[in-house]
Design a protein around this motif. Structure first.
Motif, short mmCIF file in Angstrom:
data_model
loop_
_atom_site.label_atom_id
_atom_site.label_comp_id
_atom_site.label_asym_id
_atom_site.label_seq_id
_atom_site.Cartn_x
_atom_site.Cartn_y
_atom_site.Cartn_z
N LYS A 78 0.78 -1.50 0.10
CA LYS A 78 0.35 -0.12 0.39
C LYS A 78 0.60 1.50 0.01
CE LYS A 78 -4.14 -2.00 2.54
NZ LYS A 78 -4.96 -1.23 4.11
N GLU A 79 2.06 0.57 1.23
CA GLU A 79 2.68 2.27 0.49
C GLU A 79 3.76 3.04 -0.33
OE1 GLU A 79 5.44 1.85 4.44
OE2 GLU A 79 3.58 1.97 5.73
N LYS A 80 3.93 1.87 -1.00
CA LYS A 80 4.43 1.73 -2.18
C LYS A 80 3.46 2.71 -3.60
CE LYS A 80 7.03 -0.99 -6.02
NZ LYS A 80 7.49 -1.91 -6.19
N LEU A 81 2.59 1.90 -3.42
CA LEU A 81 0.87 1.96 -4.19
C LEU A 81 1.59 3.78 -4.51
CD1 LEU A 81 -0.70 -1.34 -4.58
CD2 LEU A 81 0.57 -0.06 -6.76
N ILE A 82 1.16 4.18 -2.95
CA ILE A 82 0.50 5.65 -2.03
C ILE A 82 1.68 6.51 -3.26
CG2 ILE A 82 0.32 6.82 -0.23
CD1 ILE A 82 -1.24 4.96 0.76
N LEU A 83 2.87 5.67 -2.49
CA LEU A 83 4.31 6.94 -2.89
C LEU A 83 3.80 6.87 -4.56
CD1 LEU A 83 6.49 5.91 -0.29
CD2 LEU A 83 5.80 8.31 -0.69
N PHE A 128 -0.22 15.44 -5.51
CA PHE A 128 -1.29 14.81 -4.20
C PHE A 128 -2.11 14.39 -4.41
CE2 PHE A 128 -2.26 19.33 -6.33
CZ PHE A 128 -3.95 18.94 -6.33
N SER A 129 -2.99 14.46 -3.60
CA SER A 129 -4.46 13.49 -3.93
C SER A 129 -5.38 13.18 -2.85
CB SER A 129 -3.57 11.73 -4.66
OG SER A 129 -4.94 11.51 -4.66
N SER A 130 -6.23 13.33 -2.68
CA SER A 130 -7.49 12.82 -2.06
C SER A 130 -7.61 11.70 -1.28
CB SER A 130 -8.34 13.68 -1.81
OG SER A 130 -9.28 12.07 -3.26
N VAL A 131 -7.98 11.69 0.12
CA VAL A 131 -8.35 10.11 0.64
C VAL A 131 -8.75 9.00 -0.32
CG1 VAL A 131 -8.85 8.96 2.51
CG2 VAL A 131 -7.63 11.05 3.03
N GLU A 132 -9.92 9.67 -0.92
CA GLU A 132 -10.98 9.04 -1.41
C GLU A 132 -9.95 8.70 -3.19
OE1 GLU A 132 -11.56 12.20 -0.78
OE2 GLU A 132 -12.83 11.59 1.19
N ASN A 133 -8.95 9.35 -3.78
CA ASN A 133 -8.79 9.09 -5.08
C ASN A 133 -7.83 7.57 -3.98
OD1 ASN A 133 -9.86 10.47 -6.44
ND2 ASN A 133 -8.53 12.60 -6.59
N VAL A 134 -6.50 8.00 -3.23
CA VAL A 134 -5.88 7.45 -2.74
C VAL A 134 -6.70 5.81 -2.17
CG1 VAL A 134 -4.66 6.64 -0.86
CG2 VAL A 134 -4.02 8.52 -1.68
N GLY A 135 -7.52 5.51 -1.52
CA GLY A 135 -8.25 4.27 -1.41
C GLY A 135 -8.87 3.70 -3.11
N LEU A 136 -9.19 4.54 -4.08
CA LEU A 136 -9.66 4.14 -5.11
C LEU A 136 -7.66 4.11 -5.66
CD1 LEU A 136 -12.06 6.87 -7.13
CD2 LEU A 136 -12.23 4.29 -6.06
N SER A 163 -19.48 26.13 0.70
CA SER A 163 -17.89 26.35 1.57
C SER A 163 -17.95 25.11 1.89
CB SER A 163 -17.56 27.24 2.23
OG SER A 163 -17.95 29.32 1.73
N GLY A 164 -16.27 24.64 2.01
CA GLY A 164 -15.07 23.26 2.27
C GLY A 164 -13.89 23.10 2.35
N ARG A 165 -13.46 22.56 2.97
CA ARG A 165 -12.02 21.56 3.61
C ARG A 165 -11.94 20.66 3.11
NH1 ARG A 165 -9.60 22.72 9.10
NH2 ARG A 165 -9.35 20.59 8.94
N LEU A 166 -10.38 20.51 2.09
CA LEU A 166 -10.73 19.29 1.82
C LEU A 166 -9.07 18.84 2.23
CD1 LEU A 166 -11.06 16.93 -0.35
CD2 LEU A 166 -10.16 18.02 -2.67
N SER A 167 -9.23 17.59 2.74
CA SER A 167 -8.04 17.07 2.72
C SER A 167 -7.26 16.25 1.68
CB SER A 167 -8.36 16.00 4.18
OG SER A 167 -7.04 15.99 4.94
N ILE A 168 -5.74 17.25 1.52
CA ILE A 168 -4.80 16.67 0.11
C ILE A 168 -3.66 15.70 0.68
CG2 ILE A 168 -6.00 17.72 -1.66
CD1 ILE A 168 -3.21 19.70 -1.56
N TRP A 169 -2.88 14.85 0.31
CA TRP A 169 -2.06 14.35 0.98
C TRP A 169 -0.37 14.19 0.36
CZ3 TRP A 169 -1.93 12.07 5.94
CH2 TRP A 169 -3.01 12.41 6.74
#
Length: 71
Positions: A10-15, A23-31, A65-71
């Motif tokens: 998982k870590e390798k795929l995320i990196l 950058f990406s959102s949690v939703e995109n990382v999950g997909l 309005s909103g706030r998005l968490s990105i990584w």
């Protein structure tokens, strides 16, 4: 595959995703890693503790309005 090997995979795929996309959102990382959102979030938080990724927040306002968490 044991759980430790899956965590490393998982870590390798995320990196790889963040290398390609910057950058990406949690939703995109999950997909991308083919898992649920909360599992992706757990993996990202674990990686953040290791110093591999950083979480940032962006404010947005379109219709709402909103706030998005990105990584």
């Amino acid at each position: 595959m044991n759980p430790f090997e899956r965590c490393i995979e998982k870590e390798k795929l995320i990196l790889e995703l963040l290398r390609d996309e910057t950058f990406s959102s949690v939703e995109n990382v999950g997909l991308h890693i083919q898992t649920r959102r909360n599992s992706a979030y757990t993996a990202l938080k674990r990686m953040e503790k290791k110093g591999l990724v950083q979480q940032h927040y962006i404010q947005w306002k379109i219709a709402q309005s909103g706030r998005l968490s990105i990584w």
